[in-house]
Design an enzyme around this catalytic site. Structure first.
Site, PDB file in Angstrom:
ATOM      1  N   LYS A  53     -56.334  25.049-154.188  1.00 56.56           N
ATOM      2  CA  LYS A  53     -55.647  26.493-153.983  1.00 56.56           C
ATOM      3  C   LYS A  53     -55.573  26.143-152.839  1.00 56.56           C
ATOM      4  CE  LYS A  53     -58.359  30.100-157.937  1.00 56.56           C
ATOM      5  NZ  LYS A  53     -59.283  30.744-157.621  1.00 56.56           N
ATOM      6  N   GLN A  97     -62.163  34.935-154.144  1.00 57.36           N
ATOM      7  CA  GLN A  97     -62.726  34.470-154.388  1.00 57.36           C
ATOM      8  C   GLN A  97     -64.247  34.984-155.495  1.00 57.36           C
ATOM      9  OE1 GLN A  97     -61.142  31.922-156.176  1.00 57.36           O
ATOM     10  NE2 GLN A  97     -62.990  31.201-157.263  1.00 57.36           N
ATOM     11  N   ASP A 120     -54.189  38.046-157.927  1.00 60.61           N
ATOM     12  CA  ASP A 120     -55.451  38.063-159.534  1.00 60.61           C
ATOM     13  C   ASP A 120     -54.765  38.233-159.912  1.00 60.61           C
ATOM     14  OD1 ASP A 120     -57.037  35.887-159.652  1.00 60.61           O
ATOM     15  OD2 ASP A 120     -58.145  36.639-157.722  1.00 60.61           O
TER      16      ASP A 120
HETATM   17  N1  GUN Z   1     -63.217  32.677-160.087  1.00 58.41           N
HETATM   18  C1  GUN Z   1     -63.256  32.413-161.144  1.00 58.41           C
HETATM   19  N2  GUN Z   1     -61.824  32.537-161.271  1.00 58.41           N
HETATM   20  C2  GUN Z   1     -61.290  32.544-160.634  1.00 58.41           C
HETATM   21  C3  GUN Z   1     -60.222  33.978-160.622  1.00 58.41           C
HETATM   22  O1  GUN Z   1     -59.181  33.784-160.970  1.00 58.41           O
HETATM   23  N3  GUN Z   1     -59.406  34.640-158.716  1.00 58.41           N
HETATM   24  C4  GUN Z   1     -60.691  34.740-158.937  1.00 58.41           C
HETATM   25  N4  GUN Z   1     -60.905  35.843-157.279  1.00 58.41           N
HETATM   26  N5  GUN Z   1     -61.870  34.302-158.144  1.00 58.41           N
HETATM   27  C5  GUN Z   1     -62.320  33.309-159.794  1.00 58.41           C
END
Ligand code: GUN
Length: 298
Positions: A53, A97, A120
């Site tokens: 990311k 995350q 998100d």
């Molecule tokens: N863990 C797995 N997929 C995601 C996501 O789309 N966002 C976040 N914050 N954590 C994740």
């Protein structure tokens, strides 16, 4: 005839190009989009996602503020860090995350993020707005799936879609998106989960089958109808001693057998994952754009 293999990397590169232009325009106007990324602990998959990311942010010109915390961080410390990011004018999007360490109250942490920075789309306010068909941040994986179908000219409206999985991150928000009367919606939707009886009969309804369960190889070629479009959301690490890392990534779909009967299929890796990451950048650029517009209007 085998299935078309949908190239998620190419789709994501196209979306990133579009985002880079928006980011550059906003930056010239005085608002460089910024994303705060918080990782708690050492989950290897999470570390790899967060690294990707941050690279993506660099590529499109988004400022990324990386906060990595030990697994024993307390909930109140994390809430304090989120509060700082909420008040930081350089940060327009916040990503914590998931999964968080087991002793943390994930719902409380997510609810602490300002809804207008919740790129998100997991905050109850954004999920509620999604359900009510109001303007909101659409969670990145559901958004990415809709974008893939859009770019591949596979209509959602009126399609019979069978979704397997109902997780908070993918299945539940995706279901709301697909059946709503609006963008990404108007499908005739069936949702399967661990209590579903005779899943093969249900799967045979699908023009499009979307699988997001976290079970490697759950869906096999003999379970689906010829000509189905298959979207595989699973990213599972399975042991493979022939690889340097000792594992390989596979989806929830048994790729080799399903590609013989499907019309189109997303591979793992290189399918939904890269597009999901692109949609995070997209949501961050949108958050920054809104911040920029609101600032001008004050
Ligand atoms: N863990 C797995 N997929 C995601 C996501 O789309 N966002 C976040 N914050 N954590 C994740």
């Amino acid at each position: 005839m085998g299935a078309k293999i949908i190239d998620g990397k190419a789709i994501a590169a196209g979306i990133r190009g579009e985002i880079a232009r928006t980011v550059s325009k906003l930056t010239l106007e005085g608002t460089r989009p910024g994303l705060g990324v918080v990782l708690v602990g050492q989950n290897p998959a999470s570390i790899s996602y967060v690294n990707s990311k941050e690279n993506d942010c660099d590529e499109v010109g988004i400022y990324s503020h990386d906060i990595r915390l030990p697994a024993n961080t307390s909930e109140s410390e994390l809430l304090h860090i989120i509060d700082n990011l909420n008040h930081n004018p350089r940060i327009h999007g916040i990503l914590v995350q998931l999964p968080l360490p087991k002793d943390m109250n994930e719902a409380r942490i997510i609810a602490a993020i300002l809804p207008e920075k919740d790129v998100d789309g997991f905050h109850p306010a954004n999920l509620g707005r999604l359900l009510l068909n109001l303007d909101c941040f659409i969670p990145c994986t559901p958004y990415g799936i809709v974008k893939i179908l859009e770019i591949e000219n596979i209509p959602i409206e009126g399609a019979e879609i069978v979704l397997v999985g109902r997780s908070r991150i993918v299945g539940a928000p995706l279901a709301n998106l697909l059946f709503r009367k609006g963008y990404g919606g108007n499908a005739t939707l069936t949702v399967c989960h661990s209590y579903t009886r005779n899943i093969e009969k249900v799967l045979s309804r699908g023009d499009i089958i979307i699988v997001a369960t976290g079970n490697p190889g759950l869906i096999k070629g003999n379970m689906i109808r010829n000509g189905t479009v298959v979207i595989d959301v699973g990213i599972n690490r399975v042991e493979d001693s022939s690889r340097r890392k000792g594992y390989k990534l596979v989806g929830d779909v048994d790729f080799d057998s399903v590609k013989q009967v499907a019309k189109a299929i997303t591979p793992v890796p290189g399918g939904v994952g890269p597009v999901t990451r692109a949609m995070l950048l997209w949501n961050t650029a949108v958050a920054a754009q809104r911040f920029h517009t609101d600032r001008k209007e004050v």
